[in-house]
Design an enzyme around this catalytic site. Structure first.
Site, short mmCIF file in Angstrom:
data_model
loop_
_atom_site.label_atom_id
_atom_site.label_comp_id
_atom_site.label_asym_id
_atom_site.label_seq_id
_atom_site.Cartn_x
_atom_site.Cartn_y
_atom_site.Cartn_z
N ALA A 29 0.87 -1.19 0.00
CA ALA A 29 0.00 0.00 0.00
C ALA A 29 0.90 1.24 0.00
CB ALA A 29 -0.97 -0.02 1.18
N HIS A 34 6.99 5.77 1.59
CA HIS A 34 7.76 4.66 1.03
C HIS A 34 8.60 5.13 -0.16
CE1 HIS A 34 4.12 2.37 2.66
NE2 HIS A 34 5.12 1.82 3.32
N ASP A 147 8.22 5.62 12.39
CA ASP A 147 8.13 4.50 13.33
C ASP A 147 9.40 4.51 14.19
OD1 ASP A 147 5.65 2.97 12.26
OD2 ASP A 147 6.80 3.48 10.49
N SER A 182 0.63 7.31 5.93
CA SER A 182 0.57 5.98 6.52
C SER A 182 -0.39 5.16 5.68
CB SER A 182 0.05 6.07 7.96
OG SER A 182 -0.41 4.80 8.39
P1 AMP Z 1 5.17 -0.05 6.47
O1 AMP Z 1 4.83 -0.42 5.06
O2 AMP Z 1 4.12 0.78 7.13
O3 AMP Z 1 5.62 -1.23 7.29
O4 AMP Z 1 6.43 0.90 6.37
C1 AMP Z 1 7.59 0.54 5.67
C2 AMP Z 1 8.66 1.57 5.94
O5 AMP Z 1 8.21 2.85 5.51
C3 AMP Z 1 9.00 1.70 7.43
O6 AMP Z 1 10.41 1.86 7.55
C4 AMP Z 1 8.28 2.96 7.83
O7 AMP Z 1 8.87 3.64 8.93
C5 AMP Z 1 8.40 3.78 6.57
N1 AMP Z 1 7.38 4.83 6.53
C6 AMP Z 1 6.04 4.66 6.69
N2 AMP Z 1 5.41 5.87 6.63
C7 AMP Z 1 6.38 6.80 6.44
C8 AMP Z 1 6.36 8.22 6.29
N3 AMP Z 1 5.24 8.92 6.35
N4 AMP Z 1 7.56 8.84 6.10
C9 AMP Z 1 8.72 8.12 6.05
N5 AMP Z 1 8.78 6.79 6.17
C10 AMP Z 1 7.63 6.14 6.36
#
Ligand code: AMP
Length: 273
Positions: A29, A34, A147, A182
């Site tokens: 997503a 990302h 995070d 997010s």
């Molecule tokens: P996730 O898909 O939510 O597990 O996130 C994958 C990676 O993207 C993790 O390292 C998160 O910290 C990073 N991430 C998610 N949202 C953001 C954001 N708004 N800004 C920067 N990095 C993000």
């Protein structure tokens, strides 16, 4: 761009290359947060690998595993646009076996804040990140500061397990009005989204208070909770960069974190101050 479902096959493919590998683990997503991680990896490495895996081990029983957004076709197009070289897109059974060795989050730092409201979450997260790092064996791996506790625990894991990988921390990417990107923002209705903005408002207020010389965390917390009143606040926390609780902000060395629920949606954000 090549897509691998099989971790073993990707591992074999990557072992043939003698290039620096940057790795961006995600749950898919994909959004602008990302994208920034991927751009950073592209800028610093010859090869970029993105994994897309909704890791069941990091969701609690009561959480949103079944409804977590899965948008592989869009994610694939986004990765292609950014010239990603490889995607790892495994199934749960490609990653986990029954009765296997797993990792535990540290007893203290893994069970405070998000680890307290989501007991077991960080053990599941570290287990999968460890596996993914072992599959890809990157020179650098990219994680978001959004995070913050996850980032700190991954940095700890890499250090504690003597893993020879550079962890690159990427600033939080925000929408035009400050809401941190997010994958879970998709759950929010327009009204809920407006309420969610109080999270960044409260963090901006805290920054303003600190700039005006107010460093006492009780005073800051009181003011933040007023801004956060329309949300169900799980915690407002003040820690140093090692996640020890602090009662006074030390500018340049502190983090203020918020976890709150908007309707059923759990949102986290923080500011490194
Ligand atoms: P996730 O898909 O939510 O597990 O996130 C994958 C990676 O993207 C993790 O390292 C998160 O910290 C990073 N991430 C998610 N949202 C953001 C954001 N708004 N800004 C920067 N990095 C993000």
């Amino acid at each position: 761009m090549q897509i691998f479902n099989s971790p073993k096959e990707l591992q074999q493919e990557l072992s043939k290359l003698d290039e620096s590998i940057g790795f961006v683990p995600t749950m898919g997503a994909l959004h602008d947060g990302h994208k920034e991680l991927i751009r950073r990896s592209k800028a610093q490495n010859k090869i970029t690998v993105v994994s897309i895996f909704v890791n069941p081990k990091q969701f609690l029983e009561s959480e949103d595993l079944d409804i977590y957004p899965r948008t592989f076709e869009q994610d694939r197009a986004l990765c292609k646009d950014l010239s990603v070289e490889y995607i790892l897109y495994p199934k749960v059974q490609d990653i986990y076996r029954p009765d296997e060795v797993s990792l535990n989050a540290p007893n203290q730092r893994g069970y405070i804040l998000e680890g307290a409201t989501r007991a077991g979450h960080f053990s599941g997260m570290l287990t999968v990140v460890n596996k993914l790092l072992n599959i890809v064996k990157p020179k650098r791996a990219y994680f978001g500061k959004k995070d913050a506790q996850q980032l700190m625990l991954i940095e700890s894991m890499v250090k504690d397990l003597f893993m020879d990988i550079e962890i690159v921390a990427v600033d939080t990417v925000r929408e035009h009005d400050g809401l941190a990107y997010s994958s879970r923002n998709r759950y929010l209705t327009q009204d809920e989204r407006a309420i969610a903005l109080n999270i960044i408002k409260s963090l901006k207020l805290a920054t303003k208070l600190v700039s005006s010389g107010i460093l006492d965390t009780n005073t800051i917390e009181l003011q933040m909770s007023q801004t956060l009143a329309p949300l169900l606040v799980e915690y407002i926390a003040f820690v140093d960069r090692e996640f020890n609780h602090i009662s006074e902000i030390k500018p340049g060395r502190s983090i203020i974190l918020v976890e709150a629920l908007v309707a059923q949606t759990r949102l986290i954000d923080n500011i490194m101050i």
